[in-house]
Design a protein around this motif. Structure first.
Motif, PDB file in Angstrom:
ATOM      1  N   CYS A   1      35.522  90.870 -19.878  1.00  0.00           N
ATOM      2  CA  CYS A   1      35.554  89.914 -20.981  1.00  0.00           C
ATOM      3  C   CYS A   1      34.219  90.026 -21.724  1.00  0.00           C
ATOM      4  O   CYS A   1      33.162  89.926 -21.120  1.00  0.00           O
ATOM      5  CB  CYS A   1      35.736  88.502 -20.434  1.00  0.00           C
ATOM      6  SG  CYS A   1      35.432  87.235 -21.659  1.00  0.00           S
TER       7      CYS A   1
ATOM      8  N   CYS B   1      32.323  86.313 -21.193  1.00  0.00           N
ATOM      9  CA  CYS B   1      31.768  85.847 -19.913  1.00  0.00           C
ATOM     10  C   CYS B   1      31.496  87.015 -18.951  1.00  0.00           C
ATOM     11  O   CYS B   1      31.015  86.796 -17.845  1.00  0.00           O
ATOM     12  CB  CYS B   1      32.697  84.817 -19.260  1.00  0.00           C
ATOM     13  SG  CYS B   1      34.236  85.517 -18.633  1.00  0.00           S
TER      14      CYS B   1
ATOM     15  N   CYS C   1      41.168  86.415 -21.467  1.00  0.00           N
ATOM     16  CA  CYS C   1      40.325  86.224 -20.292  1.00  0.00           C
ATOM     17  C   CYS C   1      40.864  85.057 -19.468  1.00  0.00           C
ATOM     18  O   CYS C   1      41.010  83.947 -19.979  1.00  0.00           O
ATOM     19  CB  CYS C   1      38.883  85.953 -20.706  1.00  0.00           C
ATOM     20  SG  CYS C   1      37.830  85.637 -19.282  1.00  0.00           S
TER      21      CYS C   1
END
Ligand SMILES: [Zn+2]
Length: 323
Positions: free
Chosen positions: A236, A239, A253
């Motif tokens: 992702c 993050c 995600c």
């Protein structure tokens, strides 16, 4: 001024991919991160040189990280090569912290940092060897040979330089970054006559470009890491977890709900950096963690890269993604 190979070196990208794709508790992570930081500081040292090199006359051609084969086919790499109408200069850049002792007695470089001493091979010996190889390359390709000077450049302004013995015969060849323009002015005085025409320099540049071959290492082999230790999946971008799943043309995600259309691009780059320059549909599905052959095909075709092989063993060349 002509510059070349200014992009981030491949090894640095490979180490970044490796750190991203190993379990954070993997026992080799500390050593890999150390190597990565060393290479990154060396690369930054070379980048910082560019400011000082910009003061040089406009007819100086400057090549970074050129890696050429000598007359015997053995590759050699020069941190910086300057080609001018009157002379050439090969530079080796050192970005070490602490104190650097250039020891002529036993031909080694000693770094004293935080109370710890480390020995390295003598950079003067290195550049002298590069000069022999560089001239053999020029001879082999019937290119003109002007006199070639050598320099070792200490690029970290806080590094203390020491010579052993104090009347080191090559002391004049070891300089700090800011002395480059002064040094080249001295060379200009030493070599008065133009030996190379702009056409000849242009021809040399074309040969350098043709024969330059960046070092490609098998990074997994180098650190003795097996393929099964590399974590698959799509990162992702938000993050940084490997939690993205494909759904209706998007990557979503499962950790932070971030959506992306092309998050697979970085994953495919990681594949090229760690495994192989080309990828098959099956490998693509395994590495992106998708089950559909059709979706993998759509993704691979959308890359618009070269394909090899037939229907059964078709492979997609990923090298263009790294450019
Ligand atoms: Zn996320």
């Amino acid at each position: 001024m002509f510059t070349y190979e200014e992009k981030v070196p491949l090894t640095i990208l490979q180490l970044e991919a490796l750190i991203r794709r190993l379990h954070p508790n993997h026992n080799k992570i500390p050593a890999i991160k150390d190597d990565y930081n060393n290479r990154l500081s060396g690369y930054r040292g070379e980048k910082s040189l560019q400011y000082y090199l910009s003061f040089l006359p406009k007819n100086y051609k400057i090549f970074y990280g050129l890696r050429l084969p000598d007359s015997e086919g053995r590759y050699f790499q020069m941190d910086i090569l300057m080609v001018t109408p009157k002379y050439n200069v090969i530079c080796e850049v050192k970005n070490h912290k602490g104190t650097l002792i250039f020891d002529q007695n036993v031909n080694q470089l000693i770094q004293d940092f935080n109370g710890k001493q480390m020995a390295y091979s003598d950079p003067i010996v290195q550049v002298l060897r590069q000069r022999i190889q560089f001239h053999s390359f020029l001879t082999k390709h019937k290119l003109p040979i002007a006199p070639t000077e050598i320099l070792v450049i200490v690029s970290n302004p806080h590094t203390i330089i020491k010579m052993e013995p104090s009347n080191h015969p090559n002391a004049n060849n070891i300089i700090r970054t800011e002395s480059i323009p002064i040094k080249t002015e001295k060379f200009e005085v030493k070599y008065k006559k133009d030996l190379l025409t702009p056409t000849q320099i242009g021809k040399m540049a074309r040969y350098f470009k043709k024969f330059h071959k960046p070092l490609q290492t098998n990074i997994l082999q180098q650190y003795q890491i097996s393929e099964s230790e590399i974590l698959p999946g799509v990162h992702c971008p938000e993050c940084l977890t490997l939690s993205m799943k494909r759904s209706k043309g998007y990557w979503i995600c499962h950790s932070c709900n971030y959506q992306s259309k092309d998050a697979h691009m970085d994953t495919l780059k990681d594949f090229a950096l760690l495994f192989n320059r080309s990828i098959t549909n099956k490998e693509c599905r395994q590495f992106l963690q998708i089950s559909s052959i059709k979706i993998a095909t759509t993704i691979l075709i959308s890359l618009e890269v070269n394909q090899t092989g037939g229907k059964k063993n078709r492979a997609y060349d990923l090298m263009d993604l790294l450019k």
